[in-house]
Write a protein that holds these residues in place. Structure first.
Motif, PDB file in Angstrom:
ATOM      1  N   THR A   5       9.439   2.207   5.532  1.00  0.00           N
ATOM      2  CA  THR A   5      10.211   3.455   5.634  1.00  0.00           C
ATOM      3  C   THR A   5      11.703   3.188   5.402  1.00  0.00           C
ATOM      4  O   THR A   5      12.167   2.041   5.425  1.00  0.00           O
ATOM      5  CB  THR A   5      10.048   4.079   7.041  1.00  0.00           C
ATOM      6  OG1 THR A   5      10.597   3.146   7.992  1.00  0.00           O
ATOM      7  CG2 THR A   5       8.602   4.361   7.375  1.00  0.00           C
ATOM      8  N   THR A  12      -4.138  -2.057  -2.655  1.00  0.00           N
ATOM      9  CA  THR A  12      -3.681  -3.076  -1.698  1.00  0.00           C
ATOM     10  C   THR A  12      -3.658  -2.460  -0.316  1.00  0.00           C
ATOM     11  O   THR A  12      -3.046  -1.397  -0.116  1.00  0.00           O
ATOM     12  CB  THR A  12      -2.267  -3.567  -2.082  1.00  0.00           C
ATOM     13  OG1 THR A  12      -2.337  -4.114  -3.398  1.00  0.00           O
ATOM     14  CG2 THR A  12      -1.772  -4.639  -1.125  1.00  0.00           C
ATOM     15  N   TRP A  60      -4.241   5.131   4.857  1.00  0.00           N
ATOM     16  CA  TRP A  60      -3.061   5.384   4.016  1.00  0.00           C
ATOM     17  C   TRP A  60      -2.997   4.451   2.816  1.00  0.00           C
ATOM     18  O   TRP A  60      -1.942   3.935   2.485  1.00  0.00           O
ATOM     19  CB  TRP A  60      -1.769   5.273   4.839  1.00  0.00           C
ATOM     20  CG  TRP A  60      -1.609   6.351   5.831  1.00  0.00           C
ATOM     21  CD1 TRP A  60      -1.776   6.258   7.167  1.00  0.00           C
ATOM     22  CD2 TRP A  60      -1.263   7.725   5.566  1.00  0.00           C
ATOM     23  NE1 TRP A  60      -1.554   7.475   7.755  1.00  0.00           N
ATOM     24  CE2 TRP A  60      -1.232   8.389   6.790  1.00  0.00           C
ATOM     25  CE3 TRP A  60      -0.977   8.451   4.387  1.00  0.00           C
ATOM     26  CZ2 TRP A  60      -0.948   9.751   6.910  1.00  0.00           C
ATOM     27  CZ3 TRP A  60      -0.682   9.792   4.504  1.00  0.00           C
ATOM     28  CH2 TRP A  60      -0.666  10.434   5.748  1.00  0.00           C
ATOM     29  N   VAL A  84       6.590   5.002   1.824  1.00  0.00           N
ATOM     30  CA  VAL A  84       5.757   3.938   1.239  1.00  0.00           C
ATOM     31  C   VAL A  84       6.520   2.614   1.147  1.00  0.00           C
ATOM     32  O   VAL A  84       7.723   2.599   0.946  1.00  0.00           O
ATOM     33  CB  VAL A  84       5.219   4.326  -0.168  1.00  0.00           C
ATOM     34  CG1 VAL A  84       4.187   5.417  -0.075  1.00  0.00           C
ATOM     35  CG2 VAL A  84       6.354   4.730  -1.102  1.00  0.00           C
ATOM     36  N   LEU A 140      -2.740  -2.836   3.537  1.00  0.00           N
ATOM     37  CA  LEU A 140      -2.121  -3.423   4.722  1.00  0.00           C
ATOM     38  C   LEU A 140      -2.276  -2.466   5.900  1.00  0.00           C
ATOM     39  O   LEU A 140      -2.728  -2.838   6.972  1.00  0.00           O
ATOM     40  CB  LEU A 140      -0.619  -3.659   4.493  1.00  0.00           C
ATOM     41  CG  LEU A 140      -0.125  -4.643   3.447  1.00  0.00           C
ATOM     42  CD1 LEU A 140      -0.078  -4.033   2.070  1.00  0.00           C
ATOM     43  CD2 LEU A 140       1.260  -5.134   3.807  1.00  0.00           C
ATOM     44  N   SER A 141      -1.889  -1.195   5.687  1.00  0.00           N
ATOM     45  CA  SER A 141      -1.773  -0.237   6.788  1.00  0.00           C
ATOM     46  C   SER A 141      -3.120   0.090   7.434  1.00  0.00           C
ATOM     47  O   SER A 141      -4.168   0.041   6.789  1.00  0.00           O
ATOM     48  CB  SER A 141      -1.144   1.063   6.286  1.00  0.00           C
ATOM     49  OG  SER A 141       0.100   0.793   5.704  1.00  0.00           O
ATOM     50  N   GLY A 156       1.465   0.694  11.064  1.00  0.00           N
ATOM     51  CA  GLY A 156       2.146   1.042   9.821  1.00  0.00           C
ATOM     52  C   GLY A 156       3.330   0.113   9.623  1.00  0.00           C
ATOM     53  O   GLY A 156       3.197  -0.980   9.068  1.00  0.00           O
ATOM     54  N   SER A 157       4.492   0.521  10.146  1.00  0.00           N
ATOM     55  CA  SER A 157       5.696  -0.311  10.009  1.00  0.00           C
ATOM     56  C   SER A 157       5.490  -1.697  10.615  1.00  0.00           C
ATOM     57  O   SER A 157       5.951  -2.701  10.077  1.00  0.00           O
ATOM     58  CB  SER A 157       6.875   0.357  10.716  1.00  0.00           C
ATOM     59  OG  SER A 157       7.080   1.653  10.226  1.00  0.00           O
ATOM     60  N   THR A 211      -3.138   3.742  -1.083  1.00  0.00           N
ATOM     61  CA  THR A 211      -3.029   4.308  -2.426  1.00  0.00           C
ATOM     62  C   THR A 211      -4.251   3.912  -3.254  1.00  0.00           C
ATOM     63  O   THR A 211      -4.659   2.744  -3.235  1.00  0.00           O
ATOM     64  CB  THR A 211      -1.738   3.768  -3.096  1.00  0.00           C
ATOM     65  OG1 THR A 211      -0.632   4.243  -2.343  1.00  0.00           O
ATOM     66  CG2 THR A 211      -1.623   4.205  -4.549  1.00  0.00           C
ATOM     67  N   GLU A 252      13.973   3.711   7.494  1.00  0.00           N
ATOM     68  CA  GLU A 252      14.511   3.052   8.696  1.00  0.00           C
ATOM     69  C   GLU A 252      14.243   1.532   8.639  1.00  0.00           C
ATOM     70  O   GLU A 252      15.085   0.738   9.070  1.00  0.00           O
ATOM     71  CB  GLU A 252      13.881   3.646   9.965  1.00  0.00           C
ATOM     72  CG  GLU A 252      14.264   5.095  10.248  1.00  0.00           C
ATOM     73  CD  GLU A 252      13.568   6.104   9.329  1.00  0.00           C
ATOM     74  OE1 GLU A 252      12.510   5.757   8.756  1.00  0.00           O
ATOM     75  OE2 GLU A 252      14.066   7.233   9.172  1.00  0.00           O
TER      76      GLU A 252
HETATM   77  C1  LIG Z   1       1.400   8.343   0.019  1.00  0.00           C
HETATM   78  C2  LIG Z   1       1.310   7.058   0.777  1.00  0.00           C
HETATM   79  C3  LIG Z   1       0.764   5.943   0.161  1.00  0.00           C
HETATM   80  C4  LIG Z   1       0.639   4.746   0.863  1.00  0.00           C
HETATM   81  N1  LIG Z   1       0.054   3.654   0.256  1.00  0.00           N
HETATM   82  C5  LIG Z   1      -0.158   2.522   0.975  1.00  0.00           C
HETATM   83  C6  LIG Z   1      -0.897   1.428   0.399  1.00  0.00           C
HETATM   84  O1  LIG Z   1      -1.282   1.441  -0.768  1.00  0.00           O
HETATM   85  N2  LIG Z   1      -1.159   0.350   1.184  1.00  0.00           N
HETATM   86  C7  LIG Z   1      -0.745   0.287   2.482  1.00  0.00           C
HETATM   87  O2  LIG Z   1      -1.031  -0.712   3.116  1.00  0.00           O
HETATM   88  N3  LIG Z   1      -0.044   1.298   3.059  1.00  0.00           N
HETATM   89  C8  LIG Z   1       0.268   2.420   2.333  1.00  0.00           C
HETATM   90  N4  LIG Z   1       0.953   3.464   2.902  1.00  0.00           N
HETATM   91  C9  LIG Z   1       1.389   3.373   4.292  1.00  0.00           C
HETATM   92  C10 LIG Z   1       2.890   3.122   4.430  1.00  0.00           C
HETATM   93  O3  LIG Z   1       3.178   1.805   4.088  1.00  0.00           O
HETATM   94  C11 LIG Z   1       3.274   3.496   5.874  1.00  0.00           C
HETATM   95  O4  LIG Z   1       3.300   4.895   5.947  1.00  0.00           O
HETATM   96  C12 LIG Z   1       4.591   2.895   6.295  1.00  0.00           C
HETATM   97  O5  LIG Z   1       4.485   1.507   6.416  1.00  0.00           O
HETATM   98  C13 LIG Z   1       5.080   3.479   7.614  1.00  0.00           C
HETATM   99  O6  LIG Z   1       4.098   3.440   8.590  1.00  0.00           O
HETATM  100  P1  LIG Z   1       3.723   4.764   9.423  1.00  0.00           P
HETATM  101  O7  LIG Z   1       3.659   5.887   8.458  1.00  0.00           O
HETATM  102  O8  LIG Z   1       2.520   4.444  10.206  1.00  0.00           O
HETATM  103  O9  LIG Z   1       4.951   5.017  10.338  1.00  0.00           O
HETATM  104  P2  LIG Z   1       5.235   4.348  11.818  1.00  0.00           P
HETATM  105  O10 LIG Z   1       5.176   2.889  11.661  1.00  0.00           O
HETATM  106  O11 LIG Z   1       4.325   5.007  12.785  1.00  0.00           O
HETATM  107  O12 LIG Z   1       6.694   4.830  12.041  1.00  0.00           O
HETATM  108  C14 LIG Z   1       7.006   6.148  12.523  1.00  0.00           C
HETATM  109  C15 LIG Z   1       8.526   6.298  12.503  1.00  0.00           C
HETATM  110  O13 LIG Z   1       9.133   5.269  13.312  1.00  0.00           O
HETATM  111  C16 LIG Z   1      10.099   4.580  12.532  1.00  0.00           C
HETATM  112  N5  LIG Z   1      10.138   3.164  12.936  1.00  0.00           N
HETATM  113  C17 LIG Z   1       9.086   2.297  13.063  1.00  0.00           C
HETATM  114  N6  LIG Z   1       9.519   1.080  13.373  1.00  0.00           N
HETATM  115  C18 LIG Z   1      10.865   1.156  13.452  1.00  0.00           C
HETATM  116  C19 LIG Z   1      11.915   0.216  13.771  1.00  0.00           C
HETATM  117  N7  LIG Z   1      11.631  -1.077  14.027  1.00  0.00           N
HETATM  118  N8  LIG Z   1      13.198   0.646  13.751  1.00  0.00           N
HETATM  119  C20 LIG Z   1      13.497   1.945  13.457  1.00  0.00           C
HETATM  120  N9  LIG Z   1      12.555   2.882  13.170  1.00  0.00           N
HETATM  121  C21 LIG Z   1      11.274   2.487  13.171  1.00  0.00           C
HETATM  122  C22 LIG Z   1       9.627   4.725  11.105  1.00  0.00           C
HETATM  123  O14 LIG Z   1      10.701   4.503  10.188  1.00  0.00           O
HETATM  124  C23 LIG Z   1       9.107   6.156  11.108  1.00  0.00           C
HETATM  125  O15 LIG Z   1      10.171   7.054  10.916  1.00  0.00           O
HETATM  126  C24 LIG Z   1       1.111   4.663   2.207  1.00  0.00           C
HETATM  127  C25 LIG Z   1       1.694   5.797   2.804  1.00  0.00           C
HETATM  128  C26 LIG Z   1       1.796   6.979   2.106  1.00  0.00           C
HETATM  129  C27 LIG Z   1       2.421   8.166   2.778  1.00  0.00           C
END
Ligand SMILES: Cc1cc2nc3c(=O)[nH]c(=O)nc-3n(C[C@H](O)[C@H](O)[C@H](O)COP(=O)(O)OP(=O)(O)OC[C@H]3O[C@@H](n4cnc5c(N)ncnc54)[C@H](O)[C@@H]3O)c2cc1C
Length: 379
Positions: free
Chosen positions: A364, A122, A155, A361, A124-125, A130-131, A157, A366
């Protein structure tokens, strides 16, 4: 709290435990060493019927409930969180196809998935989103008879081996989240490029990687969640995902506590075993209390997801708490084992990396707090 599985579900879970002990536990460290996703083990899981857990019997599946899926995730995570996460994501796509895809697509793809010939993911990212999922820029443009997709996913899976992708794309940037739609993509078709798997500090059995879509054409019937519904569907799915991440953290942490207690009972120091030292005993007792509490939150969320009530807050509490206690207590377990805890023969290093992963995943830690706070403050 017992999830009260039916006899057939208990039999299914017993088969999963046997599979995990024979096919997952003995190999988990070597998957990490080679930094490879164990495709053959995912295929073997399909061969034993695990992938069909939530697929209706009419399609050759088991027709199991969400609570069974959550327990399966928990049990396998005792041995390897990363493999459990990969398997559950694969099963998630099969379930989505069975529930939501047009019959012709379900009949085409489900047999492949149930046989382990096709693996799902799936997406999305993206590299720049990400978030803030509503900010995705992968674009779906309507054309005669279908859609043309362009963009990049990161990112993801199972991306290292996935054949089928449930992919979210923006159909009209002016509409923001209301323009997001969900499509079923066959990664074996023209215009889909698989990117190199991402190297991380651990968790390589997850097979994280990305895809690039370049003028990838799909027919109209591949639009599964229409613009407007796409974002809501993703958010609903993410509550279920957060819930099984929570049960997985419980399984992984509990297994580490048991291992550490056994080690401490045999490790001699100062004329006794280290298990006689009260500070150490209480550290493990506290860890066990937290796992029990995390499991109650997780199972409450499991029942909300299964009942199709709004599971957002239950899932947020469960995921936040379980990922946090996994982080804290796995490190403590390693400390209690002394230098031995660092050895490859013990899974603590793998588990610690996966506890970190659990904090990112499916939203986060947060972001879970944001959900909880929004509910608390009403905005
Ligand atoms: C092993 C692994 C598997 C994954 N598998 C999938 C998958 O199958 N499909 C998919 O779509 N994605 C997947 N992801 C991505 C995952 O969903 C994202 O890592 C996650 O959504 C966070 O996005 P980011 O890492 O880009 O962090 P960012 O969005 O860049 O955030 C960076 C920091 O800012 C904080 N932050 C961001 N917004 C806010 C807010 N509004 N308030 C407070 N703090 C905030 C975050 O908590 C984090 O600490 C995977 C990630 C990993 C590590």
């Amino acid at each position: 709290m017992d999830l009260q599985l039916e006899t057939r579900e208990i039999d299914f879970l017993n088969r999963v435990q046997e599979f995990s002990k024979s096919r997952v536990a003995p190999h988990a460290q070597s998957w990490e060493d080679s930094r490879k996703m164990p495709i053959e083990t995912l295929q073997a899981a399909a061969g034993t019927g695990i992938v069909g857990l939530e697929i209706p019997e009419e399609y050759g599946g088991f027709g199991g409930r969400f609570r069974l899926k959550a327990r399966v995730a928990e049990e396998i995570a005792r041995d390897c969180f990363a493999f459990s996460f990969s398997l559950i994501n694969n099963m998630g796509l099969a379930g989505k196809i069975a529930r939501e895809a047009p019959k012709e697509l379900a009949e085409r793809y489900l047999p492949e998935m149930l046989a382990g010939e096709a693996i799902g993911c799936t997406a999305l990212s993206e590299p720049a989103a990400g978030s803030d999922f509503a900010a995705i820029s992968t674009n779906a443009r309507k054309v005669d008879g279908g859609w043309v997709l362009n963009g990049e996913k990161a990112w993801i899976t199972n991306a290292a081996a996935a054949d089928l992708i449930f992919l979210y794309a923006q159909t009209n940037p002016e509409l923001g989240w209301r323009g997001v739609a969900g499509f079923l993509i066959d990664a074996r078709e023209e215009g889909v490029e698989r990117l190199l798997p991402t190297e991380m500090m651990g968790g390589h059995a997850i097979g994280v990687g990305g895809f690039k879509l370049q003028d990838h054409f799909i027919a109209d019937n591949r639009l599964i969640s229409s613009p407007g519904d796409g974002f809501k569907a993703a958010m609903k799915g993410v509550n279920a995902a957060r819930t099984y991440v929570a049960t997985m953290c419980c399984g992984m942490t509990e297994a580490a506590i048991e291992l550490t207690a056994e080690y401490a009972s045999n490790r001699a120091a100062f004329g006794t075993t280290i298990s006689a030292f009260q500070g150490l005993r209480w550290d493990l007792a506290d860890a066990q209390t937290d796992v029990e509490a995390a499991r109650l939150l997780a199972y409450r969320a499991v029942l909300s997801v299964e009942a199709e009530t709004n599971a957002e807050i239950h899932a947020a509490h469960a995921k936040k708490f379980s990922a946090r206690i996994a982080d804290t207590h796995l490190t403590k377990c390693m400390q209690i084992m002394g230098a031995a805890g660092l050895k490859r023969q013990y899974p603590l290093g793998r588990h610690i990396a996966c506890a970190r992963i659990a904090n990112y995943v499916d939203g986060t830690t947060e972001i879970q707090n944001e959900r909880i706070a929004r509910n608390l403050f009403g905005s």
